[in-house]
Design a protein around this motif. Structure first.
Motif, mmCIF file in Angstrom:
data_model
loop_
_atom_site.group_PDB
_atom_site.id
_atom_site.type_symbol
_atom_site.label_atom_id
_atom_site.label_comp_id
_atom_site.label_asym_id
_atom_site.label_seq_id
_atom_site.Cartn_x
_atom_site.Cartn_y
_atom_site.Cartn_z
ATOM 1 N N SER A 1 0.819 -1.211 0.000
ATOM 2 C CA SER A 1 0.000 0.000 0.000
ATOM 3 C C SER A 1 0.850 1.257 0.000
ATOM 4 C CB SER A 1 -0.918 0.004 1.230
ATOM 5 O OG SER A 1 -0.132 0.024 2.425
ATOM 6 N N GLY A 2 2.158 1.097 0.092
ATOM 7 C CA GLY A 2 3.069 2.238 0.087
ATOM 8 C C GLY A 2 4.500 1.761 -0.040
ATOM 9 N N PHE A 3 5.417 2.711 -0.042
ATOM 10 C CA PHE A 3 6.826 2.394 -0.246
ATOM 11 C C PHE A 3 7.435 1.774 1.007
ATOM 12 C CE2 PHE A 3 11.346 3.482 -0.158
ATOM 13 C CZ PHE A 3 11.748 2.976 -1.384
ATOM 14 N N LEU A 4 8.143 0.637 0.825
ATOM 15 C CA LEU A 4 8.840 -0.020 1.926
ATOM 16 C C LEU A 4 10.287 0.445 1.956
ATOM 17 C CD1 LEU A 4 7.577 -3.719 1.585
ATOM 18 C CD2 LEU A 4 6.574 -1.862 2.914
ATOM 19 N N GLU A 5 10.739 0.896 3.095
ATOM 20 C CA GLU A 5 12.108 1.358 3.218
ATOM 21 C C GLU A 5 13.092 0.209 2.990
ATOM 22 O OE1 GLU A 5 12.440 3.073 7.064
ATOM 23 O OE2 GLU A 5 11.273 4.868 6.557
ATOM 24 N N SER A 6 14.303 0.559 2.533
ATOM 25 C CA SER A 6 15.308 -0.464 2.215
ATOM 26 C C SER A 6 15.661 -1.296 3.448
ATOM 27 C CB SER A 6 16.555 0.191 1.638
ATOM 28 O OG SER A 6 17.094 1.136 2.552
#
Length: 459
Positions: free
Chosen positions: A420-425
């Motif tokens: 649902s959104g950007f996952l951090e590295s």
């Protein structure tokens, strides 16, 4: 230009027949710097063998598959042959003699502009004792004015000298016709379907012991070994039987600090090393355990990882490692090789053969991880529990969630996370680490990609 003046990419443009038995073997031999590799490239129709205007660039026997006039054959390029040579020259000559033994036909290349030398006559004596058909190629005949130089080579007693220009292609078609006419007839053989041979690339910085390890695994001197860095230039393919199975090992040139810093033969050898890595399934990265980890080692490991191959780290020269060095090496590994903790590690000595038998077990482990597939049900059940216990941190008032996941591919394993959104590295690395803990994936890189599903606004 007629067909007989040049060979134009027979492997790629000609229709390759299905062989009914083993391909005939044609070995190209001659003293150093007479144009053997240039002639090989002319026959292949592409720049495959490393060529430079310096004697001794080719050192091992290197096999290529070629086609001429609808007939497929194996072409062996060899190093410069010097029957009186010493040191590395003697080992290069030994490889050329092995090629003659394995060949059905020998192409003996002589520089027509120089004429027959004492070294050429020494090679002729060895060729006569072999009993193999020999085709004499008088190279560097670039025009009609040089044909008299070629005719002078009749005195070698090998029959008609075939005037050719490997550089320009002149006469190469007639030469190939003569070569294939000399191939002995062999009865057709049928073969049952065999298991696919696993492909292994031996990579590492110069003088780390790749060729020595290959020779130790083979139980004989298959490739030239010398203490001088950079002995291997062309990638060398060797079929070895290890653990009751066949493996195709590709011994590669030592990778320099930067490809762009290399020149001439080193530059092209670096490119061929990268290509050898691409066609392998597992990369065995050799590291000199007796020396501190170098920037070159880290770059080569990254290259193997980024290529998507299974990876095994082999720490060679273990016979030179004392207790103090072992402790410092462990610290270096913990500090510098964090990104490849998943790669199986084997401590070996190519010189003594210590623990080289463990290499097969490590390669099998890496290849198994490389081919591992997780069912969609198991994967989503695992990720559901993981995210519930360790949700992604809230950023900007939003908390991205993993909606669904699937394994898109193997060799190497590739996962797609629908979010649902950007996952951090850092969170993606956490997921990868837990995937390895749950499902294994030893010896293989893992690729995680995201597909973000934006919520549609309500009207």
């Amino acid at each position: 230009m007629t067909r007989r003046d040049a060979v134009t990419e027979p492997v790629e443009t000609a229709e390759v027949p299905v062989p009914q038995g083993p391909l005939p073997v044609v070995a190209v031999v001659g003293r150093p710097n007479v144009g053997k590799s240039t002639l090989v490239n002319r026959i292949l129709g592409r720049r495959e063998a490393v060529v430079e205007d310096v004697p001794g660039v080719t050192r091992d026997r290197v096999a290529y598959e070629a086609v001429w006039n609808g007939r497929a054959f194996t072409l062996l390029d060899t190093g410069g042959w010097d029957p009186e040579g010493e040191g590395m020259a003697a080992r290069i000559t030994a490889q050329a003699e092995v090629a003659v033994t394995a060949a059905d036909v020998v192409v003996f290349v002589v520089d027509a502009t120089v004429g027959a030398t004492d070294t050429d006559e020494g090679v002729v004596r060895v060729l006569r004792r072999s009993g193999k058909p020999v085709i004499l190629a008088a190279n560097k005949v670039d025009g009609p004015s040089a044909e008299a130089d070629a005719a002078a080579l009749w005195n070698l007693g090998l029959g008609e000298p075939h005037a050719v220009s490997a550089l320009h292609g002149r006469g190469s078609g007639d030469l190939l016709d003569a070569v294939l006419n000399a191939v002995p007839d062999a009865p057709a053989e049928s073969f049952d379907e065999v298991d696919e041979v696993r492909r292994v690339a031996l990579v590492g910085k110069p003088n780390v012991g790749k060729s020595s390890l290959l020779n130790k695994l083979a139980g004989e001197d298959r490739v030239v070994v010398d203490s001088v860095a950079g002995t291997t230039v062309d990638p060398v393919d060797e079929l070895l039987v290890l653990g009751d199975r066949e493996w195709r090992f590709i011994d590669t040139a030592g990778i320099r600090r930067r490809v762009r810093e290399a020149s001439g033969a080193e530059y092209f050898a670096s490119l061929r090393t990268a290509a050898a890595l691409e066609r392998a399934e597992v990369a065995v990265v050799l590291i000199d355990a007796s020396e501190p980890l170098a920037e070159q080692d880290l770059r080569i490991i990254s290259m193997a990882e980024e290529s998507g191959r299974a990876v095994v780290l082999a720490y060679n020269k273990w016979d030179l490692v004392d207790e103090e060095r072992r402790e410092s090496l462990d610290r270096e590994i913990d500090r510098q090789l964090v990104q490849v903790r998943w790669a199986p590690r084997v401590n070996v000595s190519a010189l003594t053969g210590w623990h080289v038998d463990r290499l097969v077990r490590a390669m099998d482990t890496a290849l198994e991880g490389w081919s591992t597939r997780v069912s969609t049900g198991k994967l989503n059940s695992f990720l559901g529990e993981l995210v519930a216990a360790h949700p992604h941190p809230v950023r900007g008032g939003k908390q991205p969630k993993i909606l669904f996941a699937t394994q898109a591919d193997i060799k190497p394993p590739r996962f797609v996370l629908f979010t649902s959104g950007f996952l951090e590295s850092s969170y993606r690395r956490f997921i990868e680490r837990r995937l390895r803990e749950e499902f294994g994936f030893a010896g293989t890189p893992i690729e995680l990609s995201m597909k973000i599903r934006e919520r549609r606004s309500r009207r």
